[in-house]
Design an enzyme around this catalytic site. Structure first.
Site, PDB file in Angstrom:
ATOM      1  CG  ASP A  90     -46.904   5.397  -3.637  1.00  0.00           C
ATOM      2  OD1 ASP A  90     -45.978   6.205  -3.373  1.00  0.00           O
ATOM      3  OD2 ASP A  90     -47.983   5.361  -3.020  1.00  0.00           O
ATOM      4  CD  GLU A 119     -44.755  17.362   6.205  1.00  0.00           C
ATOM      5  OE1 GLU A 119     -45.711  17.903   6.785  1.00  0.00           O
ATOM      6  OE2 GLU A 119     -44.831  16.225   5.691  1.00  0.00           O
ATOM      7  CG  HIS A 164      -3.176   3.968   1.765  1.00  0.00           C
ATOM      8  ND1 HIS A 164      -4.490   3.975   1.362  1.00  0.00           N
ATOM      9  CD2 HIS A 164      -2.964   2.761   2.353  1.00  0.00           C
ATOM     10  CE1 HIS A 164      -5.063   2.836   1.708  1.00  0.00           C
ATOM     11  NE2 HIS A 164      -4.155   2.073   2.301  1.00  0.00           N
ATOM     12  CB  SER A 219     -47.521   9.108  -3.960  1.00  0.00           C
ATOM     13  OG  SER A 219     -46.860   8.962  -2.705  1.00  0.00           O
ATOM     14  NE  ARG A 228      -8.912  -5.461   7.048  1.00  0.00           N
ATOM     15  CZ  ARG A 228      -8.113  -4.426   6.818  1.00  0.00           C
ATOM     16  NH1 ARG A 228      -8.630  -3.284   6.425  1.00  0.00           N
ATOM     17  NH2 ARG A 228      -6.816  -4.525   6.984  1.00  0.00           N
ATOM     18  CG  HIS A 286      -6.119  -5.480   3.299  1.00  0.00           C
ATOM     19  ND1 HIS A 286      -6.806  -4.370   2.885  1.00  0.00           N
ATOM     20  CD2 HIS A 286      -7.027  -6.259   3.950  1.00  0.00           C
ATOM     21  CE1 HIS A 286      -8.069  -4.479   3.247  1.00  0.00           C
ATOM     22  NE2 HIS A 286      -8.227  -5.607   3.913  1.00  0.00           N
ATOM     23  CG  ASP A 326     -50.276  15.879   5.436  1.00  0.00           C
ATOM     24  OD1 ASP A 326     -49.411  15.275   6.119  1.00  0.00           O
ATOM     25  OD2 ASP A 326     -50.069  16.290   4.269  1.00  0.00           O
ATOM     26  CG  HIS A 335      -5.066  -5.099  -1.509  1.00  0.00           C
ATOM     27  ND1 HIS A 335      -4.058  -4.173  -1.358  1.00  0.00           N
ATOM     28  CD2 HIS A 335      -6.024  -4.744  -0.614  1.00  0.00           C
ATOM     29  CE1 HIS A 335      -4.397  -3.293  -0.438  1.00  0.00           C
ATOM     30  NE2 HIS A 335      -5.584  -3.617   0.043  1.00  0.00           N
ATOM     31  CG  ASN A 387      -9.386  -2.320   0.695  1.00  0.00           C
ATOM     32  OD1 ASN A 387      -8.170  -2.253   0.553  1.00  0.00           O
ATOM     33  ND2 ASN A 387     -10.000  -1.826   1.757  1.00  0.00           N
ATOM     34  CG  HIS A 388      -8.578   2.205   0.124  1.00  0.00           C
ATOM     35  ND1 HIS A 388      -9.158   3.316   0.704  1.00  0.00           N
ATOM     36  CD2 HIS A 388      -8.377   1.325   1.134  1.00  0.00           C
ATOM     37  CE1 HIS A 388      -9.295   3.114   2.002  1.00  0.00           C
ATOM     38  NE2 HIS A 388      -8.817   1.918   2.294  1.00  0.00           N
ATOM     39  CG  ASP A 447     -47.651  14.454   9.195  1.00  0.00           C
ATOM     40  OD1 ASP A 447     -47.554  15.384   8.352  1.00  0.00           O
ATOM     41  OD2 ASP A 447     -48.726  13.928   9.520  1.00  0.00           O
ATOM     42  CG  ASP A 454      -9.006   6.581  -0.586  1.00  0.00           C
ATOM     43  OD1 ASP A 454      -9.385   7.679  -1.007  1.00  0.00           O
ATOM     44  OD2 ASP A 454      -9.662   5.530  -0.734  1.00  0.00           O
ATOM     45  NE  ARG A 455      -6.976   5.480   6.072  1.00  0.00           N
ATOM     46  CZ  ARG A 455      -7.430   4.284   5.715  1.00  0.00           C
ATOM     47  NH1 ARG A 455      -6.830   3.604   4.763  1.00  0.00           N
ATOM     48  NH2 ARG A 455      -8.477   3.754   6.316  1.00  0.00           N
ATOM     49  CG  ASP A 498      -5.451  -0.273  -0.480  1.00  0.00           C
ATOM     50  OD1 ASP A 498      -6.364  -0.507  -1.290  1.00  0.00           O
ATOM     51  OD2 ASP A 498      -5.531  -0.522   0.730  1.00  0.00           O
ATOM     52  CG  ASP A 517      -1.840  -1.144   1.337  1.00  0.00           C
ATOM     53  OD1 ASP A 517      -1.545  -2.185   0.736  1.00  0.00           O
ATOM     54  OD2 ASP A 517      -2.864  -1.017   2.014  1.00  0.00           O
TER      55      ASP A 517
END
Length: 699
Positions: free
Chosen positions: A625, A674, A240, A627, A417, A444, A667, A351, A299-300, A663, A270-271, A267, A238
């Site tokens: 639905d 809301e 990173h 709505s 993890r 890792h 109603d 990894h 995984n990154h 609500d 990141d970081r 990896d 890694d």
């Protein structure tokens, strides 16, 4: 003769007579043998303030026996033994501090990944179980939810112009690279990145990403590397976003080439602050030196992980008007990265690791490009059998990118993890025998020395990002495999050595410890309300004190960090010397220096409710639905799905109360306004409670 200086166990020489001194009673150098008094003598010169004379009391008593009749050689030997025993105890205390500090950092890191996986389990449940009015999975809802999974965790950015791939690049002050890339272009990139000069033109960034994708598409799922030409190969773990570490590796080991091949084991981003530079430099080296660079997916290499751990934010900051286009190209590169590499048909480089169900034949045959994110398994509409096969494939990929080795036998789910497995030496031996391999190289996990050997030499962990948690927290390392016998050579290093070299061992441990305590304090504050309620329920007399055992149990049951709370007690709370009870409200106070590194992660709630568009998308998922309103039945069904992944499922009465509170106009339905207002008021109320508590503490 010599004298023992006051406040330390160091020996100084003076003409005349030997003197002794007594150390400060408040010293941290304590043991069961130290609770004895010694006469105070002269000796005022302080040579080393890091230790006290009190630790030497038992040895001074040993020294006084027959000291008149001892020869000079005997006195010298006893002095050497005294110093050696003191130093061993000192190192033991430093090692204890280093280990619990390491445990804090690692468990907090894994807890963040666990939260990320848990949150996406909820979204996958929504994706799989929400039905349309006809009772079938809605394709419109599926596409909308997939969009949410990308929108919820994306950072805000300026909507500027995209990358015009047909127009020539405008004149810029960045490095002027030419395609196809050659050695001189790599030198230009390294020089520009190292000296923090002007950024690479987005046109060139896009072209590197596009050409890298085309090269990666032609590679198999499990790449094949050999030492037949080079007689050696270098494996890096890694990085990173630590550009300094990558440049140290190239400086010590040379640039990649067919004669000096590298495997970078995932990896890349990141970081760290230079994730984009690291990623582009690795891809550029792969293009410029065919056969010299092998890249594995980690995984990154996943935009969902990048949104939590900083890479997406980095891209937006560096390329404001082109970030969205560039991120799409980066995602294409991620999808086509190979999942592993096999060296000389003997060494499996991956990894994460393996599980008891890992099948290399299945991994070789699957379509890796459909795994846009491992946290979101692809959903294939159709028969149940097809969906089942897809989940089996997804688990294969998930396990090799997320798993960790364990010392005991067997294979269990990686609860820390929240993804992958813990695999034991028996699982490793069975896998190697089945596939006729010699050993596994994986990454890792951050290791103090940059590497670790487990399972009788069958599993090697390599981690190449030094100073990962804090300055001086760990070394980086890479592994060279030489000759046909693949002889192992580990090379350790530390970037920013000029800064770490000025620190003593004790200062390094103290710096890392302070940073770890700040990280732990952040985690504690996120769980403050639950912790306070638990503490008060245990304090039947409302005295403000509870027993040490109750405090430790409450901390673990609430935070789930798996830390040695009894050992950390003195760092977090004060203990009443008479009752041996702890003052539990001290848990929420941070006594160490607050000027430390800023946390690079967001909580799940902060990430989920970061902007209005995300809430609107969640509202549309709950509104089955379409709505424009959420009914109690729709809200209840969604919360039942949430309950599968949350520690405290809600009862039907609680759901009714929550829906009634949301609500606002009474109603019987909850509309979008809301819904948004409810979260705004909840957040405002939380901040007001925190300010009120701080005011009470101040008074």
């Amino acid at each position: 003769m010599f004298s023992l200086a006051e406040g330390c166990g160091c020996v100084s020489f003076r003409g005349g007579r030997r003197t002794r001194s007594q150390g400060d009673d408040s010293s941290s150098c304590r043991s069961s043998e130290i609770e004895q008094e010694v006469p105070q003598r002269s000796g005022k010169r302080l040579l080393n303030g890091e230790c006290t004379m009190k630790a030497l009391v038992p040895f001074l008593k040993f020294w006084r026996r027959d000291d008149v009749s001892m020869t000079k050689a005997e006195r010298t030997m006893k002095a050497a033994i005294l110093i050696q025993q003191w130093y061993r105890r000192y190192l033991a205390r430093m090692e204890v501090r280093r280990r619990y500090t390491w445990t804090i950092f690692q468990n907090i890191e894994y807890a963040g990944e666990h939260d990320q996986v848990k949150l996406y389990n909820f979204f996958n449940a929504l994706l799989s179980h929400m039905m349309d009015t006809n009772g079938r999975p809605s394709s419109e809802r599926t596409s909308r939810t997939a969009s949410v999974l990308e929108q919820v965790f994306s950072e805000e950015s300026d909507e500027g112009g995209g990358v015009d791939e047909t127009a020539p690049p405008k004149p810029s002050r960045g490095p002027d690279v030419e395609f196809p890339l050659q050695r001189k272009d790599i030198d230009l990139l390294i020089e520009a990145f190292r000296k923090k000069k002007h950024r690479l033109h987005p046109k060139h960034v896009a072209q590197i990403l596009k050409e890298a994708t085309q090269v990666l598409k032609r590679l198999p799922n499990i790449n094949v590397a050999t030492t037949s030409i080079s007689s050696q190969i270098t494996v890096c773990g890694d990085l990173h976003g630590k550009l300094d570490d990558l440049l140290v590796i190239f400086h010590k080991n040379g640039l990649p080439s067919p004669e000096n091949p590298y495997i970078f084991n995932g990896d890349f981003v990141d970081r760290g602050k230079k994730g984009l530079e690291v990623f582009l430099l690795l891809l550029a080296c792969m293009l410029a030196f065919p056969g010299g660079v092998f890249l594995n997916r980690g995984n990154h290499e996943d935009l969902i992980m990048n949104s939590r751990y900083g890479f997406i934010k980095e891209v937006h900051m560096k390329y404001r008007h082109n970030a969205e286009r560039l991120l799409k190209l980066i995602e294409c590169v991620y999808r086509w990265l190979p999942l592993g590499t096999i060296i000389n048909n003997r060494v499996f480089v991956v990894h994460g690791g393996i599980s008891d169900t890992t099948d290399l034949d299945m991994i070789r045959s699957l379509e890796r490009d459909k795994y846009v994110s491992l946290l979101r398994p692809p959903v294939i509409e159709g028969s149940t059998a097809a969906e089942s096969i897809d989940k089996v494939e997804w688990k294969q990929v998930f396990d090799i990118l997320w798993s960790d080795p364990q010392c005991i036998g067997g294979c269990v789910a990686n609860a820390l993890r929240g993804a992958g497995t813990y695999f034991g030496p028996d699982v490793t031996a069975s896998f190697l025998q089945k596939n006729k391999l010699s050993f596994i190289i994986r990454s890792h996990e951050c290791k103090p020395g940059g590497y670790e050997i487990m399972h009788g030499g069958n599993v090697i962990t390599i981690f190449s990002a030094s100073n990962y948690y804090e300055l001086g927290s760990n070394k980086g390392a890479y592994l060279k495999l030489c000759g046909n016998s693949l002889e192992r050579q580990f090379v350790q290093y530390t970037a920013a050595v000029s800064r770490t070299r000025r620190l003593t061992f004790r200062q390094r441990v103290g710096l890392v410890e302070s940073s770890a305590m700040r990280e732990l304090h952040n985690q504690i504050m996120m769980a403050r309300r639950s912790l306070e309620a638990t503490f008060r329920s245990l304090d039947s007399e409302q005295s403000g004190f509870i027993s040490i055992s109750d405090w430790c149990q409450a901390m673990e049951e609430t935070t789930h960090l798996g830390l040695p709370w009894r050992m950390l007690k003195d760092k977090l709370v004060r203990t009443d010397p008479e009752t041996r009870k702890v003052r539990y409200m001290d848990t929420f106070e941070l006594n160490t220096n607050r000027n430390g590194r800023k946390s690079d992660t967001l909580t799940v709630v902060e990430t989920l409710y970061k902007n209005q568009r995300s809430l609107e998308a969640i509202f549309k998922i709950l509104d089955k639905d379409n709505s424009g309103y959420i009914t109690l039945e729709e809200f209840s069904e969604a919360c039942q799905l949430i309950g599968k992944y949350m520690p405290n499922p809600m009862t039907q009465e609680q759901l009714v109360d929550i829906c009634r509170l949301m609500d606002i106009n009474k109603d019987g339905l909850v509309d979008l306004n809301e819904f948004l207002e409810s979260f705004r008021l909840a957040e405002k109320s939380l901040h007001e409670q925190e300010r009120m508590y701080e005011d009470m503490q101040a008074t």
